[in-house]
Design a protein around this motif. Structure first.
Motif, mmCIF file in Angstrom:
data_model
loop_
_atom_site.group_PDB
_atom_site.id
_atom_site.type_symbol
_atom_site.label_atom_id
_atom_site.label_comp_id
_atom_site.label_asym_id
_atom_site.label_seq_id
_atom_site.Cartn_x
_atom_site.Cartn_y
_atom_site.Cartn_z
ATOM 1 N N PRO A 135 45.320 105.371 52.812
ATOM 2 C CA PRO A 135 46.589 105.592 53.520
ATOM 3 C C PRO A 135 47.081 104.444 54.395
ATOM 4 C CG PRO A 135 45.314 107.601 53.524
ATOM 5 C CD PRO A 135 44.426 106.531 52.942
ATOM 6 N N ASN A 136 46.188 103.686 55.017
ATOM 7 C CA ASN A 136 46.680 102.600 55.874
ATOM 8 C C ASN A 136 47.273 101.443 55.063
ATOM 9 O OD1 ASN A 136 44.014 101.970 55.098
ATOM 10 N ND2 ASN A 136 43.771 100.562 56.812
ATOM 11 N N HIS A 137 47.245 101.557 53.725
ATOM 12 C CA HIS A 137 47.878 100.546 52.862
ATOM 13 C C HIS A 137 49.019 101.135 52.042
ATOM 14 C CE1 HIS A 137 45.514 97.018 53.780
ATOM 15 N NE2 HIS A 137 44.483 97.824 53.890
ATOM 16 N N TRP A 138 49.423 102.367 52.346
ATOM 17 C CA TRP A 138 50.588 102.948 51.688
ATOM 18 C C TRP A 138 51.834 102.181 52.113
ATOM 19 C CZ3 TRP A 138 49.821 108.971 52.503
ATOM 20 C CH2 TRP A 138 48.733 109.403 51.739
ATOM 21 N N ASN A 144 39.043 110.855 52.251
ATOM 22 C CA ASN A 144 40.237 110.971 53.086
ATOM 23 C C ASN A 144 41.114 112.107 52.573
ATOM 24 O OD1 ASN A 144 42.985 110.529 54.103
ATOM 25 N ND2 ASN A 144 42.180 108.580 54.876
ATOM 26 N N GLU A 180 35.488 106.062 51.801
ATOM 27 C CA GLU A 180 36.701 105.714 52.552
ATOM 28 C C GLU A 180 37.949 106.231 51.831
ATOM 29 O OE1 GLU A 180 39.158 101.724 53.974
ATOM 30 O OE2 GLU A 180 37.097 101.501 53.262
ATOM 31 N N ASN A 198 44.089 112.897 53.114
ATOM 32 C CA ASN A 198 45.444 112.504 52.725
ATOM 33 C C ASN A 198 45.510 111.990 51.292
ATOM 34 O OD1 ASN A 198 46.866 113.138 55.174
ATOM 35 N ND2 ASN A 198 45.748 111.426 56.093
ATOM 36 N N LYS A 254 53.032 99.378 51.160
ATOM 37 C CA LYS A 254 52.901 97.924 51.280
ATOM 38 C C LYS A 254 52.987 97.247 49.914
ATOM 39 C CE LYS A 254 50.040 98.079 55.456
ATOM 40 N NZ LYS A 254 48.751 97.693 56.049
#
Length: 178
Positions: A101-104, A30, A26, A32, A106
């Protein structure tokens, strides 16, 4: 999953094992994330497994790694943050963090790095921490400055083939953990 050996306000730190390959995929699968840490770009399963094994070996040999991190509230995997050997004879460790990336943006990188800095200086009695970042990663540059790292020049980083801006933090440095 509550086998966290250290915790911060929102995060639990675990250790990598082969059973955590889905989390490694995961993160390091990725593009990114990997475009900033590896010139190969998107990594295949074998390359991800090599990175995972390197972390497992660092832990076996040195008792440190870029530890997988999870949200305490729901055990969601959010990335890794930890230490690698840099100049262990002189008590210098390299700190690093890779966040999915979906937690960048934060505060995960800052919170995890702050906790690892404390772990390095208090528990491991490190003399100094080294950090570097891809020259295109402005977010990491800003974070290292916020944490109190001092810019020391550039260092060639073989995995990206680039000269990375480099930083250090000495044990006596008071870092900003707010």
């Amino acid at each position: 999953m509550d086998n966290y050996f250290i915790k911060s306000e929102r995060l639990g730190f675990s250790t990598w094992g082969k059973e955590k390959f889905p989390f490694a995929k995961e993160l390091w699968g990725n593009i990114n994330v990997t475009k900033l840490i590896d010139s190969r770009g998107e990594l295949n399963d074998n390359q991800i497994f090599e990175k995972l094994n390197a972390e497992i070996e660092n832990y076996k040999k040195h008792g440190i790694q870029y530890y997988p991190i999870f949200l305490l509230e729901n055990n969601e995997f959010v990335g890794c943050c930890g230490l690698k050997p840099y100049d262990l004879d002189n008590g210098v460790y390299e700190i690093g963090f890779h966040i999915v990336p979906n937690h960048w943006k934060k505060g995960i990188a800052k919170e995890s790095a702050t906790r690892i800095i404390k772990y390095a200086f208090v528990d491991l009695k490190a003399n100094e921490l080294f950090a570097g970042h891809n020259p295109n990663n402005i977010g990491s540059q800003k974070l290292l400055n916020k944490l109190g790292f001092e810019y020391i020049g550039v260092e060639f980083f073989e995995p990206t083939g680039l000269n990375h801006p480099s930083y250090r933090m000495k044990r006596n440095t008071t870092f900003n953990n707010t």
